[in-house]
Enzyme design. Structure first.
Site: not given
Ligand code: CAO
Length: 564
Positions: A534-535
């Protein structure tokens, strides 16, 4: 004698709470359901309602204290509950609440009270046939209000014991067997295969032999809607008076022992309404006295949530309506079949994860030539313990080390509060391919188990998943997932983050390759790895550091002892 009022259970994984405000003092007259302490947990601020009426003897906590679940908050003299009417005046002075206020308060809850009565009446009626126990569908987890009955495992006349499976059900999350909480003879089964059974619905009637799980549970504090202490106290009382005291309690509700543990200051009718429209009552802020939640509060909450959904900005929804499908039958023969619950849930969950998490996938390869030798060498030893030393089992241990070293991979994001929730435990989910679809059982406290134990547990949990024997608790609480498709094949793939986790490791099939090492090509057994993350919370540099550490550890397992 003074009765102790203890801090009730506040919900899963909540062990203590901060006292925001003590609302009573010694000498105060307290009524059942009157708010006595305002507390704050990491989930919410709530007012704890009293389960007793009487006169407060001693208050054992003060504002600002951190109190553990089960610790005594105050003692109360219940015998004084009907006495001293003069104290009402005193109470008004202390609390500032007048009789008029109370009338108003009562009026506001009349509707709820009526509804409560309607809900409670059948139980009273049912409680009039000695020896017969009504076994109801227990709570199945947050936001699950019904399940499909896949198989009824008992019939009238069967002898059953506590914990014997009585019905197999399928929820959105898993297929599970519901164990009996009572032993005795099944008198009547009220459901059949294929039915949809609601939480709280009667499954069967059992002529009890007297042994029930509820009795065991009664000894534990169960606050739920009624504080546990009262139940506990009642039970002690019951025990001391033997069985004679409740001759008319013939049908006992079993579902109540499985009710949610968090305090939601709402009437059962309100809770039911919330459940019916898919709202978690614990997320709703009550506008009534003492934070009491009304039906209007639930409606407002639902309305706000829907507005956000339409703007595409809320957790739990995607806000994209489906494109109309063409008529496929125009092009050839087709057959439609309904999705099973696992498929439906997988589709919803993965669509949500894909739509809400900005995914990036980082690839790498690990040289597991040495590890394979070790795996083969120690495989027999692990087999003696009943497990199989596979790459996935070893990876579980490696990932536990990596999560400790890189805590941002062991967290969840609370976008509503703009907070990061770091977890101090290490639970890892493993994707298991089953006939009914993908399941991700969770192996708990991976850091505390050795590879032999992990191998055994992984084998057991994979079998359970395939045999539909997983319990809901075995599917919950994961911090990170591993999806190993290498046993089947493939080179690389881009796994989808299993929200609310923030990363997932995809493992593909290891293969022999010529790798240029030390000035020459050498055959190496190379295993492709894909880390999706999850950036929002993990930067690319963090991700490659994490993955590099995993690769280094697989190539040099000693690193686990050194740094893991
Ligand atoms: N590379 C090469 N061989 C591999 C391998 C890999 N990455 N992973 C497993 N293998 C080998 C094992 O070593 C074993 O070989 P041996 O019998 O010679 O020792 C064989 O493949 C079978 O392994 P396994 O599947 O029984 O055991 P596992 O612990 O590696 O995996 C489990 C367990 C549950 C992860 C696996 O059975 C499974 O279900 N995988 C599918 C996961 C999935 O569907 N993911 C997709 C999710 S997203 O759609």
């Amino acid at each position: 004698m003074a009765t102790e009022f203890k801090l009730p259970e506040l919900g899963e994984n909540i062990e203590s709470a901060d006292v925001v405000k003590v609302l009573i003092s010694p000498g105060d007259k307290v009524e059942v359901d009157q708010s006595v302490i305002e507390i704050e947990t990491d989930k919410a601020t709530v007012e704890v309602p009293s389960e007793f009426s009487g006169t407060v003897k001693e208050v054992k906590v003060k504002d600002g204290d951190n109190v553990k679940v089960g610790s005594v908050l105050f003692t109360i003299d219940e015998s004084a509950s009907d006495a001293e009417p003069a104290k009402v005046e005193e109470e008004e002075k202390t609390t500032g609440e007048t009789e008029a206020d109370k009338v108003e308060e009562e009026e506001t809850t009349t509707e709820e009270a009526k509804a409560d009565k309607v809900e409670e009446e059948p139980e009273k009626e049912e409680a009039s046939e000695t020896g017969f126990v009504e076994f109801k569908m227990p709570e199945l987890g947050e936001n699950i209000d019904a399940a499909d009955v896949t198989k009824v495992l008992v019939k009238a006349g069967d002898q059953i014991n506590v914990d014997d499976p009585v019905v197999e059900i399928e929820t959105d999350k898993a297929t599970v067997e519901v164990p009996s909480e009572v032993s005795g003879t099944v008198k009547e089964v009220k459901i059949k295969d294929g039915d949809k059974a609601k939480v709280g619905q009667v499954i069967m009637i059992v002529e009890s032999s007297g042994k029930t799980k509820t009795e065991k549970k009664r000894e534990e504090p169960k606050p739920v809607e009624k504080a546990p202490e009262k139940t506990e106290q009642k039970d002690d009382h019951l025990k001391s008076e033997s069985t004679k005291e409740r001759p008319d309690d013939k049908i006992i509700s079993r579902a109540s022992s499985e009710m949610p543990k968090k305090i939601a200051p709402a009437a059962p009718s309100v809770r039911r309404f919330a459940r019916e429209i898919g709202i978690d009552i614990h997320q709703v802020n009550g506008s009534g006295p003492g934070g009491r939640i009304s039906i209007d509060d639930v409606k407002d909450f639902a309305k706000t949530r829907n507005e956000k959904i339409n703007k595409g900005g809320v957790s739990g929804a995607i806000g994209i309506s489906a494109e109309p499908l063409p008529d496929f039958s125009k092009f050839g023969k087709i057959e439609r079949e309904p999705m099973n619950n696992i498929r439906k849930k997988t589709a919803e969950h993965l669509s949500y994860a894909w739509a809400t998490v900005p995914h990036v996938t980082q690839f790498d390869k690990a040289d597991i030539t040495g590890l394979e030798k070790i795996r083969k060498k120690f495989g027999a030893k692990v087999e003696q313990s009943g497990g199989k030393l596979t790459v996935t089992a070893i990876l579980l241990k490696v990932i536990a080390g990596a999560l400790k070293k890189f805590p941002q991979f062991n967290c969840s994001i609370d976008m509503d509060k703009k907070e990061i929730i770091y977890k101090k435990y290490y639970n890892v989910g493993v994707a298991v391919d089953t006939e009914r679809g993908l399941l991700v059982p969770v192996i708990k406290n991976v850091d505390k188990k050795n590879i032999v134990e992990l191998s055994v547990e992984l084998g057991e949990i994979a079998v359970k998943a395939r045999d539909k024997k997983l319990g809901l608790d075995e599917m919950q609480g994961g911090n990170f997932s591993i999806s190993n498709l290498g046993g089947i094949g493939g080179t690389y793939f881009t796994p989808i983050v299993n929200t609310p986790e923030v990363a997932i490791l995809g493992v593909s099939r290891a293969a022999w390759e010529q790798v240029y090492t030390d000035g020459e090509f050498q055959p190496k057994f190379m295993m492709p790895l894909s880390l999706s993350y999850d950036h929002r919370i993990i930067d690319g540099a963090d991700a490659i550091r994490f993955l590099r550490w995993v690769v280094d550890t697989l190539e040099n397992p000693f690193l686990l002892s050194l740094e893991g």
